[in-house]
Structure formats: structure tokens, C-alpha cells
Design an enzyme around this catalytic site. Structure first.
Site, PDB file in Angstrom:
ATOM      1  N   LYS A  28      -0.620  11.570   5.894  1.00  0.00           N
ATOM      2  CA  LYS A  28      -0.494  10.478   6.977  1.00  0.00           C
ATOM      3  C   LYS A  28       0.401   9.305   6.305  1.00  0.00           C
ATOM      4  CE  LYS A  28      -3.566   7.522   7.426  1.00  0.00           C
ATOM      5  NZ  LYS A  28      -3.775   5.930   7.246  1.00  0.00           N
TER       6      LYS A  28
ATOM      7  N   LYS B  68       0.692  -1.083  -0.017  1.00  0.00           N
ATOM      8  CA  LYS B  68       0.040  -0.014  -0.055  1.00  0.00           C
ATOM      9  C   LYS B  68       0.809   1.363   0.054  1.00  0.00           C
ATOM     10  CE  LYS B  68      -3.801   2.727   0.419  1.00  0.00           C
ATOM     11  NZ  LYS B  68      -4.559   2.711   1.432  1.00  0.00           N
TER      12      LYS B  68
END
Lengths: 295, 295
Positions: free
Chosen positions: A242, A174
Site C-alpha cells: 500500500k 515517510k
């Protein structure tokens, strides 16, 4: 054939809620928990059972899914007071589908293993549309037999479910995804600002370039939003930031330099400082535009 | 219906030669010129006529196409001794399909206009494969009526022929294309080096990410070449660098900042210094790899 596992679902946000609905649609018995109540009520009215804590979810489930914002949230829900670990029992599996730090993934997985709980990291791409339509890509790390046993659950939420390797490999994949997302988006931003300054019709530029070697998902899907000044998320700037913090800190550990990704992270900081943390990632173009304003 | 125009073709390199072949295939009468002789002979054996200078090509053609390396080559072939301008006649149109500086495009076009010659800038994307298959994207600038009259000629070489605006608009669109090419390529390079350092299977990473929001033409087409260490061009580093010089100098004139594109240009300089100017643009990954080597 084994009975369907009971599935617990923790975190019914913009992603988690439609994913949970797809599990219900696929016929899984579902126990849900969420900090705020309205999404719980919505799921209960579709046939789910509400639980009062992550611990209670774990006690009543064979598989617990977590889908929350960041590493801190996962640590608290799993290891904290009233957390999943307190409801641990033989045969329990945790599937964390949040995007978090691979380091935290490994440490949470170790804590669970010490109590006999299996774990998969299974972050997703495809956004709220993919969550709703069940077309997410799901990138999975963890022991292969655990992956195999959880495949029916994962298939209910995603179209492309890929086993990537041991614990943490899902998160690392990811993060690799987010490197591409960041670099493709700066390309679209620089290209469309250049086109506007050059007096070209940006919509026609997107159309011309979408068929060839310059094309990307970002150009085709977010380019037109930039032209229309539509900055609604999609995927929020603050959530990509983030993720990019995880990317950059992991890359430092791995000695994997990311000069362009680091640059994009810096430019997004400016976007956040302008109060645009909650808009879509296509707002990166505003940082480029401001660099070229005369004001 | 007007008779087919006689087409002159100057510059029979890796792109020009198959484009000229497609004009022959479409039934155009073709007059060709090239500095070196073998590609001329090949075209002549397919039915073209050889001319001894750009001037001679222009004298015998209604439309002259130039497909050469850079601004200097175009200036020399058009404005130099024995050049197209010396063969100018009423009704002549020049279509420059090279990728050159938009500033040079405008100045060459002005010189031609002074002698009654129309001009289009019509750079292409799609590479040698697109040139061979006639599937190029052709981005065209110039007067719209000239574009309209040249459309049959352009359609014989490209699949997507787009009118972008006045003189220079074709070149500006091609430069916008190269911004995306550069930024998408750094994304793929950083992503695949990160994946390798993280112990992931890069081929599986490409497969997982190609379906979603991280995807790009570069990931799908050049990513697998990086995994196989296949650095054959495709599109050569030194030619992309030439284009990026036009991009950056034009962007300076336009006050259009390109922080990521400038970074990629710098990294490619390192690739060139390593002697890799003639390999494919996917060799950008070697610059990232060297940044992370311990040596």
C-alpha cells in the site's frame, strides 16, 4: 503553563492501541473511538473515555489523532458522515499519524482549514515495538506553530519527533523511508539466497557483514528471521505494498524515477499472489527463491 | 610458541600499503614488492625489505599476502613468470586478500597445492580507512588449520576475522557483501532524489531516517556526501563494477537470481560512461538524477 489538551484517538489497531496507552501513561485525558469494540474496552479499563463516533470524539477533544490503514479510511473518518469535520470547533487540531497519500493529506487539510481546524501529518516508523515502547520516529508536516503546540502530545508517543516542513512533508518523508525499506530488503533477500546457493552458512554471513559497509537495519533485524524461516510480521507485506503504491504514484507526479523500488513492488506482487500478504516483509526472499527454483 | 612468520606483501596500493604498515607495527618481519617504486621506498623506510619480484618475495617468506586489483593480476603474480609459484618452498602459505572471482581463487589454489603451497582467500571490507586503522573485516576461505596458523597475521590487519569455509568461501562472502552494498546504494540514491524533488531538506531526511528501520551504513555514511555533492572515493565506481561482474557471473553459475543487483550494475554502467569510473560509489545518484532530468 497551559492545561494538558484533551486528546481524541481514532483507530486502535496494532499501532494505535499502544500509542493511545502511552498518551494515558503521560497523563493526557483520552477519548477513544474504534470500529471494533475490544480495544475500546481495553483503553477504557486503563482510564480512557469511549465515544460513539469520530464526530463525538472531535466535539470533546482539543487534539484528535487518527491512526488508520489508508487514504480511504482517513477520508471517511474525517470527511464522511459522523466524521471529525462534523464535530469541528474552534481550536481543534487533527494529527493524522496514518501513512497515506500526500495528495490526500493536502486535500483533507484544506477541507479542515475551511472549518478553522488545524492539521498535521505525522506518520511514524518503528513498528509495533516502537509504538509500545514509545520509541517511534514521528515525521511531521504542517504549520510550524501547530507543530510546536502539539509537541507534548507527540513526545508522549515517539522518541524522535522531527518537523519536516509544510503540510504533506511528513507523508513525503515517510514515503522516502519506504523507498529505503524496499531497496534494503531486496538486498538482504538477494544476498541470503546467493549465500545459501553458494553453500555458505547464512547466519555466519549475516554476522560477518553486519559490522561493515554492507550493513542495514534490515540485515541485522530481518536477516536472522529469514535464516530461521520466521515470516511473522513485523510489518505486513500488504501494508508495505500500500505504501509503495503511494510512493510510486507520488514519484510519477514528481518526475522522480524509482527503478529499483518499482522492481521490488513487482516482486512483492508475486509474494501477495502466493497468499503471503499478511506475513512480514522479509518474505520478499521467497520471490527470489522461486525465481531460482527449477520447478 | 613459534617464532613470528616472515611475511611477504605484494601490492602496495591504497589498501595494501596501510595493511603492510600494520604488519610492521605488529612486529612482523616484512618483505615487500610492488610494481611502482614509491610505496616500496615508504615501507622500506619503516623497516621492510624490498624484493625484486614476487618469486623473490616467496623465496624469503613463510606467508605471502597478495592485495591487488583483480583476477588477472592475481593469476599473473602467482602463476606468471617470476611469480610466487616459482619461489614456492615447503611450508609456504599464500593469503590472497584481493577481491577476485571464486573460480579463479579455486584454480590458483589448485596450482599452488600441486607444489605443496597452502592458500587462503581472505578479501576484506572496510575500505582505506579500515586498512589504515586495522579495523577491516576479513572473510576467509581455505583449510581450517591453515586459517588457524595465519590468524596472528590476519589479526594484525583486521578487527573482525571470520572463517567462512573451504577455498573460495571468503570470496563468496565478499561477493554477498557487494550485493548488499549495491542494493543499499540504489535505495539511498532513489530516496534522496525523491526527497529533493519533493521539496524536502535531504539532510533532515537522512537525519530522520537514520535511527530506524530504513537505516543502513550507506545512508549514514554516503547520504551526507551526496547532499554535499562530495563524490570523492571512498570506494571507486570502477572497482565496485569489477566486483559486480564477479557477483553476476558467479550468480549465473549458482542459479541465484539477482534482479536488483543486475539493475544497479546497469545503472553504474551509465555512471562509467559519463566518465565517473574513478569517483566514489555514491555517484550512483547521478544516474537517477539524469533519468529524471528534462534534458
Amino acid at each position: 503553563m497551559k492545561r494538558n489538551p484533551k486528546v481524541g484517538f481514532i483507530g486502535l489497531g496494532i499501532m494505535g492501541r499502544p500509542m493511545a496507552q502511552n498518551l494515558l501513561k503521560a497523563g493526557f485525558e483520552l477519548i477513544v473511538y474504534n470500529r471494533s469494540k475490544p480495544p475500546v474496552d481495553a483503553l477504557v479499563s486503563s482510564g480512557a473515555t469511549a465515544a460513539t463516533s469520530p464526530k463525538a470524539v472531535a466535539e470533546r477533544s482539543d487534539v484528535v489523532i487518527t491512526m488508520v490503514t489508508d487514504s480511504e479510511a482517513v477520508k471517511e473518518l474525517v470527511l464522511g458522515q459522523g466524521g471529525v469535520l462534523e464535530g469541528a470547533h474552534e481550536g481543534l487540531t487533527l494529527i493524522d499519524m496514518s501513512t497515506i497519500s500526500p495528495t490526500v493529506t493536502r486535500s483533507v487539510s484544506d477541507s479542515l482549514a475551511a472549518k478553522g481546524v488545524s492539521a498535521l501529518d505525522a506518520p511514524v516508523s518503528g513498528g509495533d515495538v516502537g509504538a509500545r515502547d514509545g520509541t517511534l520516529t514521528i515525521m511531521v508536516g504542517g504549520p510550524q506553530p501547530v507543530f510546536d503546540s502539539c509537541l507534548p502530545v507527540l513526545n508522549a508517543m515517539g522518541k524522535k519527533v522531527v518537523y519536516m516542513g509544510p503540510t504533506g512533508a511528513g507523508q513525503l518523508t515517510k514515503l522516502a523511508n519506504q523507498i529505503l525499506v524496499a531497496c534494503n530488503m531486496i538486498g538482504v533477500s538477494e544476498c541470503l539466497n546467493f549465500a545459501k546457493k553458494a553453500g555458505l552458512d547464512p547466519a555466519r554471513v549475516i554476522d560477518s557483514l553486519s559490522a561493515g559497509a554492507a550493513s542495514s537495519w534490515s540485515l541485522v533485524n530481518l536477516g536472522p528471521k529469514i535464516v530461521k524461516r520466521d515470516f511473522a510480521p513485523g510489518f505486513k507485506v500488504k501494508l508495505l505494498q500500500k505504501d509503495l503504491r503511494y510512493v510510486l504514484s507520488t514519484a510519477t507526479d514528481l518526475n522522480a524515477p524509482l527503478p529499483a523500488t518499482a522492481l521490488v513492488h513487482q516482486l512483492y506482487k508475486h509474494v501477495e499472489e502466493e497468499g503471503l500478504g499478511d506475513v512480514g516483509t522479509q518474505a520478499l526472499v521467497t520471490a527470489i527463491e522461486q525465481l531460482s527454483s527449477k520447478g
